[in-house]
Design an enzyme around this catalytic site. Structure first.
Site, PDB file in Angstrom:
ATOM      1  N   SER A   1     -12.107   2.063  -2.651  1.00  0.00           N
ATOM      2  CA  SER A   1     -12.317   2.697  -3.961  1.00  0.00           C
ATOM      3  C   SER A   1     -13.726   3.213  -4.185  1.00  0.00           C
ATOM      4  O   SER A   1     -14.107   3.500  -5.323  1.00  0.00           O
ATOM      5  CB  SER A   1     -11.924   1.729  -5.089  1.00  0.00           C
ATOM      6  OG  SER A   1     -10.557   1.389  -5.001  1.00  0.00           O
TER       7      SER A   1
ATOM      8  N   GLY B   1     -11.996   2.567   3.884  1.00  0.00           N
ATOM      9  CA  GLY B   1     -11.017   1.731   3.204  1.00  0.00           C
ATOM     10  C   GLY B   1     -10.127   2.501   2.240  1.00  0.00           C
ATOM     11  O   GLY B   1     -10.301   3.699   1.997  1.00  0.00           O
ATOM     12  N   HIS B   2      -9.174   1.764   1.649  1.00  0.00           N
ATOM     13  CA  HIS B   2      -8.180   2.413   0.794  1.00  0.00           C
ATOM     14  C   HIS B   2      -8.808   2.978  -0.480  1.00  0.00           C
ATOM     15  O   HIS B   2      -9.725   2.431  -1.048  1.00  0.00           O
ATOM     16  CB  HIS B   2      -7.034   1.454   0.451  1.00  0.00           C
ATOM     17  CG  HIS B   2      -7.440   0.177  -0.204  1.00  0.00           C
ATOM     18  ND1 HIS B   2      -6.568  -0.872  -0.378  1.00  0.00           N
ATOM     19  CD2 HIS B   2      -8.604  -0.229  -0.734  1.00  0.00           C
ATOM     20  CE1 HIS B   2      -7.186  -1.865  -0.993  1.00  0.00           C
ATOM     21  NE2 HIS B   2      -8.416  -1.498  -1.210  1.00  0.00           N
ATOM     22  N   ASN B   3      -8.265   4.127  -0.883  1.00  0.00           N
ATOM     23  CA  ASN B   3      -8.665   4.824  -2.107  1.00  0.00           C
ATOM     24  C   ASN B   3     -10.109   5.322  -2.101  1.00  0.00           C
ATOM     25  O   ASN B   3     -10.657   5.665  -3.154  1.00  0.00           O
ATOM     26  CB  ASN B   3      -8.415   3.957  -3.343  1.00  0.00           C
ATOM     27  CG  ASN B   3      -6.934   3.747  -3.608  1.00  0.00           C
ATOM     28  OD1 ASN B   3      -6.357   2.744  -3.185  1.00  0.00           O
ATOM     29  ND2 ASN B   3      -6.308   4.697  -4.295  1.00  0.00           N
TER      30      ASN B   3
ATOM     31  N   GLN C   1       0.869  -1.179   0.000  1.00  0.00           N
ATOM     32  CA  GLN C   1       0.000   0.000   0.000  1.00  0.00           C
ATOM     33  C   GLN C   1       0.908   1.231   0.000  1.00  0.00           C
ATOM     34  O   GLN C   1       1.457   1.617   1.027  1.00  0.00           O
ATOM     35  CB  GLN C   1      -0.916  -0.024   1.216  1.00  0.00           C
ATOM     36  CG  GLN C   1      -1.741  -1.308   1.341  1.00  0.00           C
ATOM     37  CD  GLN C   1      -2.753  -1.466   0.220  1.00  0.00           C
ATOM     38  OE1 GLN C   1      -3.718  -0.704   0.127  1.00  0.00           O
ATOM     39  NE2 GLN C   1      -2.552  -2.455  -0.634  1.00  0.00           N
TER      40      GLN C   1
END
Length: 356
Positions: A262, A242-244, A201
């Protein structure tokens, strides 16, 4: 804080001199709820029940709607939004003031540290290398700030927070106790033997100005690029992003919400408590996600959805009305099925007699 005259109070909330009904030179020393307000206190009334009681209030001043038409013995200030005006007055009388000042010698500070004026770093904080803090930043005890972090002016980082490497926070941000910003996103891919291989990441978390994060939030860093919390976002406690993920301006996220990677959440969205939003989705501006909703599809701008899987709120209300009747409906269907079977047997018997 020093007392305010009603004229100064009106100026603080951007009211006009003609909005004061009473003694503009009278002073108030505190802001309290309506039922606790006595002489020297300012309070507000923003609904019919409280407005009907203004005539009996002993408060030094009451902020009321412009539509107020009752009688009052207290001084009054008219406002378009009494609750908002009262919130601004509370900020004056009850400012956030840390119990420490300066940079403690008991804090661990890395190389190439840059801090603006009036920055306060408490004992037992850890600050890595090449960290930049703006002016009047407050870092509470047991905070971890990783290498390369940049934090803007007037930001408060409460106790036990971790802000990991290279993340960026704007000005006037509040990060609640025990939150983690920049933890690795949840990214794995299986190998030929079914083992989970970690995907590095490599991105960051960017938090814009005037964001407030509740206690124990977790905001994952992006796989590439950034996880982005945009200006004015407010989150409650125990929120996971969460990521993005991108959260649009002035969105509200209530406690125990999880948003998978995302997903793009628009401006002025409300996500109610315990809702879960799947990954790679788009939630439109001003949408409302109901409590405990499970969102697996995009939500159009301005729409309100509830339930799991999510559905239009009006449809969900109809579903809830039916759910309580399901046992009765099942009995009715079973009885109808038995009657149908009896009729079919009788008709079959009649056909046999006719053939004979």
């Amino acid at each position: 804080m020093s007392p305010l005259t009603l004229a100064e109070l009106a100026d603080l909330i951007s009211a006009r001199p003609e909005d004061i009904y009473g003694d503009a030179g009278a002073t108030v020393t505190c802001a309290v709820p309506f039922d606790q307000a006595g002489p020297g206190a300012v309070t507000f009334a923003d609904n019919a029940r409280l407005c009907s009681r203004v005539k009996d209030s002993r408060a030094g001043a009451v902020i009321v709607p412009r539509s107020f038409s009752g009688t009052a013995s207290a001084n009054l200030i008219l406002s378009d939004n009494p609750r908002l005006a009262f919130a601004r007055i509370m900020q004056y009388f009850y400012p956030q003031t840390p119990s420490f000042s300066g940079i403690s010698q008991k804090a661990a500070i890395g190389a190439d540290f840059v801090a603006g004026r009036d920055t306060a770093v408490a004992p037992l904080a850890f600050i890595g290398n090449k960290v930049t803090l703006g002016e009047r930043v407050v870092i509470h005890p047991n905070v971890f700030i990783g290498d390369g972090v940049c934090i803007g002016d007037d930001t408060h980082i409460q106790a036990n927070v971790s802000i990991l490497e290279n993340c960026v926070l704007g000005s006037r941000v509040i990060v609640g106790a025990a939150s983690v910003i920049g933890a690795d996103g949840f990214g794995y891919t299986p190998d030929e033997k079914g083992r989970h291989v970690k995907i590095p990441q490599t991105g960051i978390v960017q938090i814009d100005d005037d964001v407030e994060l509740g206690a124990a939030n977790t905001i994952d860093r992006a796989t590439f690029g950034r996880t982005w919390i945009r200006q004015g976002v407010k989150t409650d406690n125990h929120v996971h992003i969460g990521h993005n993920v991108t959260i649009g301006e002035h969105t509200i996220i209530v406690a125990l919400v999880g948003i998978a990677g995302s997903t793009k959440v628009g401006r002025n969205v409300i996500v109610a408590g315990q809702a879960g939003i799947g990954g790679h989705l788009t939630i439109g501006d001003k949408a409302v996600i109901g409590p405990q909703a499970g969102v697996a599809r995009d939500v159009a701008p301005g729409k309100t959805v509830s339930g799991t899987p999510e559905m239009p709120h009006s449809q969900w209300l109809r579903v809830q009305q039916v759910l309580g009747r399901l046992p009765e409906m099942k009995r009715q269907v079973t009885a109808m099925q038995r009657r149908l079977e009896s009729l079919e047997k009788a008709m079959a018997g009649n056909e046999t007699e006719d053939n004979n």
